[in-house]
Enzyme design. Structure first.
Site, PDB file in Angstrom:
ATOM      1  N   THR A 269       4.803 -16.070  -6.456  1.00 40.90           N
ATOM      2  CA  THR A 269       5.895 -15.792  -5.509  1.00 40.90           C
ATOM      3  C   THR A 269       7.259 -16.205  -6.058  1.00 40.90           C
ATOM      4  O   THR A 269       8.267 -15.568  -5.756  1.00 40.90           O
ATOM      5  CB  THR A 269       5.636 -16.494  -4.171  1.00 40.90           C
ATOM      6  OG1 THR A 269       5.255 -17.862  -4.423  1.00 40.90           O
ATOM      7  CG2 THR A 269       4.516 -15.820  -3.391  1.00 40.90           C
TER       8      THR A 269
ATOM      9  N   ASN B 259       2.345 -23.774   5.326  1.00 41.05           N
ATOM     10  CA  ASN B 259       3.483 -22.939   4.943  1.00 41.05           C
ATOM     11  C   ASN B 259       3.242 -21.483   5.349  1.00 41.05           C
ATOM     12  O   ASN B 259       2.234 -20.896   4.979  1.00 41.05           O
ATOM     13  CB  ASN B 259       3.651 -23.033   3.418  1.00 41.05           C
ATOM     14  CG  ASN B 259       4.717 -22.092   2.898  1.00 41.05           C
ATOM     15  OD1 ASN B 259       5.671 -21.773   3.601  1.00 41.05           O
ATOM     16  ND2 ASN B 259       4.557 -21.668   1.645  1.00 41.05           N
TER      17      ASN B 259
ATOM     18  N   LYS C   4      -1.919  21.094  21.709  1.00 38.66           N
ATOM     19  CA  LYS C   4      -1.244  20.877  20.432  1.00 38.66           C
ATOM     20  C   LYS C   4      -0.067  21.830  20.305  1.00 38.66           C
ATOM     21  O   LYS C   4      -0.239  23.038  20.438  1.00 38.66           O
ATOM     22  CB  LYS C   4      -2.210  21.118  19.275  1.00 38.66           C
ATOM     23  CG  LYS C   4      -1.588  20.807  17.928  1.00 38.66           C
ATOM     24  CD  LYS C   4      -2.061  21.717  16.808  1.00 38.66           C
ATOM     25  CE  LYS C   4      -1.544  23.117  16.959  1.00 38.66           C
ATOM     26  NZ  LYS C   4      -1.799  23.975  15.798  1.00 38.66           N
TER      27      LYS C   4
ATOM     28  N   GLN D 224       8.508  -6.165 -10.051  1.00 36.54           N
ATOM     29  CA  GLN D 224       8.003  -7.376 -10.711  1.00 36.54           C
ATOM     30  C   GLN D 224       6.931  -6.913 -11.699  1.00 36.54           C
ATOM     31  O   GLN D 224       5.908  -6.378 -11.285  1.00 36.54           O
ATOM     32  CB  GLN D 224       7.407  -8.315  -9.656  1.00 36.54           C
ATOM     33  CG  GLN D 224       6.920  -9.627 -10.230  1.00 36.54           C
ATOM     34  CD  GLN D 224       6.071 -10.417  -9.243  1.00 36.54           C
ATOM     35  OE1 GLN D 224       5.529  -9.870  -8.273  1.00 36.54           O
ATOM     36  NE2 GLN D 224       5.944 -11.716  -9.492  1.00 36.54           N
TER      37      GLN D 224
ATOM     38  N   ARG E  13      -8.309  -9.330  -2.406  1.00 34.89           N
ATOM     39  CA  ARG E  13      -9.328  -9.479  -1.369  1.00 34.89           C
ATOM     40  C   ARG E  13      -9.351  -8.311  -0.387  1.00 34.89           C
ATOM     41  O   ARG E  13     -10.237  -8.215   0.455  1.00 34.89           O
ATOM     42  CB  ARG E  13      -9.143 -10.813  -0.640  1.00 34.89           C
ATOM     43  CG  ARG E  13      -9.807 -11.962  -1.407  1.00 34.89           C
ATOM     44  CD  ARG E  13      -9.286 -13.302  -0.978  1.00 34.89           C
ATOM     45  NE  ARG E  13      -9.520 -13.539   0.440  1.00 34.89           N
ATOM     46  CZ  ARG E  13      -8.789 -14.374   1.169  1.00 34.89           C
ATOM     47  NH1 ARG E  13      -7.784 -15.028   0.628  1.00 34.89           N
ATOM     48  NH2 ARG E  13      -9.060 -14.551   2.432  1.00 34.89           N
TER      49      ARG E  13
ATOM     50  N   SER F  82     -10.698  36.168  35.466  1.00 32.51           N
ATOM     51  CA  SER F  82     -11.586  35.239  34.750  1.00 32.51           C
ATOM     52  C   SER F  82     -12.405  35.954  33.696  1.00 32.51           C
ATOM     53  O   SER F  82     -12.811  37.098  33.882  1.00 32.51           O
ATOM     54  CB  SER F  82     -12.571  34.609  35.732  1.00 32.51           C
ATOM     55  OG  SER F  82     -11.868  33.860  36.652  1.00 32.51           O
TER      56      SER F  82
ATOM     57  N   ASP G  29       3.264  -9.404   3.527  1.00 31.01           N
ATOM     58  CA  ASP G  29       1.904  -9.529   4.076  1.00 31.01           C
ATOM     59  C   ASP G  29       1.867 -10.441   5.295  1.00 31.01           C
ATOM     60  O   ASP G  29       0.804 -10.852   5.739  1.00 31.01           O
ATOM     61  CB  ASP G  29       0.907  -9.998   3.001  1.00 31.01           C
ATOM     62  CG  ASP G  29       1.005 -11.492   2.674  1.00 31.01           C
ATOM     63  OD1 ASP G  29       1.995 -12.128   3.077  1.00 31.01           O
ATOM     64  OD2 ASP G  29       0.075 -12.008   2.021  1.00 31.01           O
TER      65      ASP G  29
HETATM   66  C1  UD1 Z   1       1.484 -17.921  -0.109  1.00 33.82           C
HETATM   67  C2  UD1 Z   1       2.109 -19.319  -0.294  1.00 33.82           C
HETATM   68  C3  UD1 Z   1       1.395 -20.315   0.581  1.00 33.82           C
HETATM   69  C4  UD1 Z   1       1.451 -19.859   2.020  1.00 33.82           C
HETATM   70  C5  UD1 Z   1       0.906 -18.426   2.181  1.00 33.82           C
HETATM   71  C6  UD1 Z   1       1.233 -17.920   3.561  1.00 33.82           C
HETATM   72  C7  UD1 Z   1       3.019 -19.543  -2.539  1.00 33.82           C
HETATM   73  C8  UD1 Z   1       2.783 -20.067  -3.904  1.00 33.82           C
HETATM   74  N1  UD1 Z   1       2.021 -19.700  -1.667  1.00 33.82           N
HETATM   75  O1  UD1 Z   1       0.132 -17.963  -0.560  1.00 33.82           O
HETATM   76  O2  UD1 Z   1       1.995 -21.597   0.471  1.00 33.82           O
HETATM   77  O3  UD1 Z   1       0.717 -20.746   2.833  1.00 33.82           O
HETATM   78  O4  UD1 Z   1       1.549 -17.535   1.261  1.00 33.82           O
HETATM   79  O5  UD1 Z   1       0.662 -16.646   3.791  1.00 33.82           O
HETATM   80  O6  UD1 Z   1       4.078 -19.029  -2.274  1.00 33.82           O
HETATM   81  N2  UD1 Z   1       3.715 -11.609  -4.044  1.00 33.82           N
HETATM   82  C9  UD1 Z   1       4.474 -10.913  -4.968  1.00 33.82           C
HETATM   83  N3  UD1 Z   1       4.296 -11.181  -6.289  1.00 33.82           N
HETATM   84  C10 UD1 Z   1       3.426 -12.119  -6.755  1.00 33.82           C
HETATM   85  C11 UD1 Z   1       2.648 -12.825  -5.809  1.00 33.82           C
HETATM   86  C12 UD1 Z   1       2.812 -12.558  -4.469  1.00 33.82           C
HETATM   87  O7  UD1 Z   1       5.273 -10.069  -4.592  1.00 33.82           O
HETATM   88  O8  UD1 Z   1       3.346 -12.308  -7.971  1.00 33.82           O
HETATM   89  C13 UD1 Z   1       3.887 -11.325  -2.609  1.00 33.82           C
HETATM   90  C14 UD1 Z   1       2.642 -10.725  -1.933  1.00 33.82           C
HETATM   91  O9  UD1 Z   1       2.698  -9.302  -1.810  1.00 33.82           O
HETATM   92  C15 UD1 Z   1       2.689 -11.323  -0.541  1.00 33.82           C
HETATM   93  C16 UD1 Z   1       3.427 -12.648  -0.739  1.00 33.82           C
HETATM   94  O10 UD1 Z   1       4.125 -12.538  -1.958  1.00 33.82           O
HETATM   95  O11 UD1 Z   1       3.445 -10.494   0.348  1.00 33.82           O
HETATM   96  C17 UD1 Z   1       2.460 -13.827  -0.761  1.00 33.82           C
HETATM   97  O12 UD1 Z   1       1.542 -13.679  -1.816  1.00 33.82           O
HETATM   98  P1  UD1 Z   1       0.011 -14.062  -1.663  1.00 33.82           P
HETATM   99  O13 UD1 Z   1      -0.614 -13.821  -2.979  1.00 33.82           O
HETATM  100  O14 UD1 Z   1      -0.588 -13.460  -0.482  1.00 33.82           O
HETATM  101  O15 UD1 Z   1       0.163 -15.662  -1.499  1.00 33.82           O
HETATM  102  P2  UD1 Z   1      -0.803 -16.633  -0.719  1.00 33.82           P
HETATM  103  O16 UD1 Z   1      -1.913 -17.035  -1.612  1.00 33.82           O
HETATM  104  O17 UD1 Z   1      -1.125 -16.048   0.581  1.00 33.82           O
HETATM  105 MG    MG Z   2      -0.839 -14.128   1.452  1.00 30.98          MG
END
Ligand code: UD1
Ligand code: MG
Length: 452
Positions: free
Chosen positions: A83, A173, A337, A77, A17, A409, A107
């Site tokens: 996550t 969460n 500068k 990863q 997004r 000047s 994030d």
């Molecule tokens: C996640 C949570 C959600 C919470 C929200 C808060 C899960 C399943 N969901 O959702 O409950 O309310 O954050 O902001 O945990 N990331 C990885 N690898 C992946 C996926 C994500 O490293 O495969 C990292 C992303 O860079 C990010 C964080 O994990 O920093 C969260 O991932 P994101 O995809 O933003 O999860 P949300 O949908 O926001």
């Molecule tokens: Mg997120």
């Protein structure tokens, strides 16, 4: 507090997004990537071990992580499968660690160390897992914290998998979780991907831990602390929260801001006691302003050191390498500068000072230019102590103006000027007494006869 803690920062993930060529976690807040903010938090919570999980095509993220936290171990990863899968990418670090495990999202950059300490405190009170939650104004796509009748945490339900009743829950969460488990890899290994997104959700760990007899606790914090950035709009919202906090901190430490909501600070801005910042001032990275200095309206500073009691602006621009001593005055439409100005030196109006030095108490007149660039190389201009550079002078570098010298000047100075000398470079003035009166009389006569 020293702890036996391994912190895993999740920084992979698609960030679709954001619609950006830059990985999501490298987007900046207050001039520093979100990842940097989270790594600093991880460092300040302490406990020693730090791991970051990045995506396979995220060399920039790896570099950034190593720069922000030199001792960090970086894991890749391979597929962004959620996550839960991301935490497992740091399997090696987790296997080699006997102690608590903290998961932070790169994030989610606004969390404070105090809040993380509160979360870790739940582990000390016997929880096997503790989750940082918040009451959402709009729960949207956040995971919902489902609590049991006794108020304990029963499960976390992702919005896409939630029933209408669960969706109505506003306790959400943040993503931050802490574990005290005898075998965390066993729990993480049991997470499946039979859900709406087909992802391995870290949030499923709650139910697994509970099934195995562990207690799950929730610690609630303010929503502003746990804003998760998934879009540019949320990035701007996080920036606004960060700025509000930083301004409040600066004012609490003795800085006056007339209109704080119009002042932009960087992650590393240092403002001394009794500094006054007028409206619409932007501080880029690496600025230090010492006690009692005044930064007047509409000024832009980056990479600059402003000495105590100095007066900058309105409408001044200080660029990297501007080193200003005590009581220096830099006025409107002056750009500095890579120049060092000694105590009490002044450049009050319309000037460009680039690459060089200005001695203490020297005065740089309006319209002065340090001609530092010949199209190929940059050269230095050195103005000695107490020198006086008349208005509209061009000092063609490399050039030295001796201490106490005067520059007339309008001069274009291409050769060094000795101390206490006067240098003039312009044609001498020619004056004709009474000429203007005669001219006017003649023209008036001409006009009168033309009108007949
Ligand atoms: C996640 C949570 C959600 C919470 C929200 C808060 C899960 C399943 N969901 O959702 O409950 O309310 O954050 O902001 O945990 N990331 C990885 N690898 C992946 C996926 C994500 O490293 O495969 C990292 C992303 O860079 C990010 C964080 O994990 O920093 C969260 O991932 P994101 O995809 O933003 O999860 P949300 O949908 O926001
Ligand atoms: Mg997120």
């Amino acid at each position: 507090m020293s702890r036996n803690l391994l912190t895993v920062v999740l920084a992979a993930g698609k960030g679709t997004r954001m619609r950006s060529d830059l990985p999501k976690v490298l987007h900046r807040i207050a001039g520093r990537p979100m990842l940097g903010h989270v790594l600093t938090l991880a460092g300040s919570v302490g406990g020693g071990k730090l791991a970051v999980v990045v995506g396979p095509d995220m060399e920039a993220v790896r570099k950034d992580a190593l720069a922000a936290a030199p001792g960090v171990s970086v894991f890749v990863q391979q597929n962004q499968a959620g996550t839960g899968d991301a935490v497992l990418a740091a399997r090696e670090a987790i296997a080699g660690h006997a102690g608590d495990l903290l998961v932070l999202f790169a994030d989610t950059p606004l969390i404070t160390a105090e809040t993380v300490e509160r979360l870790l405190g739940e582990l000390d009170r016997g929880a096997a897992v503790a989750v940082l939650g918040f009451e959402a104004r709009e729960a949207g796509s956040y995971g919902r914290l489902i609590t049991g009748p006794d108020g304990s945490l029963a499960a976390i339900r992702e919005a896409k998998d939630a029933s209408p009743d669960e969706l109505a829950v506003r306790l959400c969460n943040s993503g931050v979780m802490a574990f005290r488990l005898p075998a965390p890899l066993d729990v993480l290994g049991k997470i499946g991907n039979a859900n709406a997104k087909g992802e391995y959700y870290l949030t499923d760990a709650i139910e697994i831990v509970r099934r195995e007899g562990g207690r799950a606790a929730v610690v609630v914090c303010d929503e502003d602390e746990v804003l998760g950035v998934n879009s540019r709009g949320e990035l701007a919202a996080a920036e606004a929260i960060w700025q509000r906090r930083a301004r409040a901190r600066a004012m609490a430490e003795g800085v006056t801001m007339i209109a704080p909501e119009t002042v932009w600070l960087s992650f590393d801005t240092v403002l001394g006691r009794d500094v006054v910042v007028e409206p619409n001032v932007f501080f880029g990275a690496d600025v230090r302003v010492d006690e009692g200095a005044e930064i007047k309206a509409n000024s832009y500073l980056e990479g600059a050191h402003v000495g105590a009691g100095a007066r900058i602006g309105p409408y001044a621009r200080l660029r990297p390498g501007a080193r200003l001593g005590r009581d220096v005055h830099i006025g409107n439409f002056v750009e500095v500068k890579n120049v060092t100005l000694g105590d009490g030196a002044k450049a009050n109006h319309l000037a460009y000072l680039g690459d060089g030095s200005v001695g203490a108490k020297a005065n740089i007149g309006a319209g002065t230019i340090f001609c530092n660039y010949d199209g190929f190389f940059k050269h230095k201009t050195e103005v000695g102590e107490g020198a006086f550079v008349g208005s509209n002078s061009a000092l063609v570098a490399p050039v030295k103006i001796g201490a106490g010298a005067y520059i007339g000047s309008g001069s274009v100075i291409t050769k060094d000027v000795a101390a206490d000398a006067l240098a003039l470079e312009r044609s001498s003035q020619d004056e004709r007494p009474g000429w203007a009166a005669k001219f006017r009389a003649m023209m008036a006569r001409r006009k009168a006869s033309a009108g007949k």
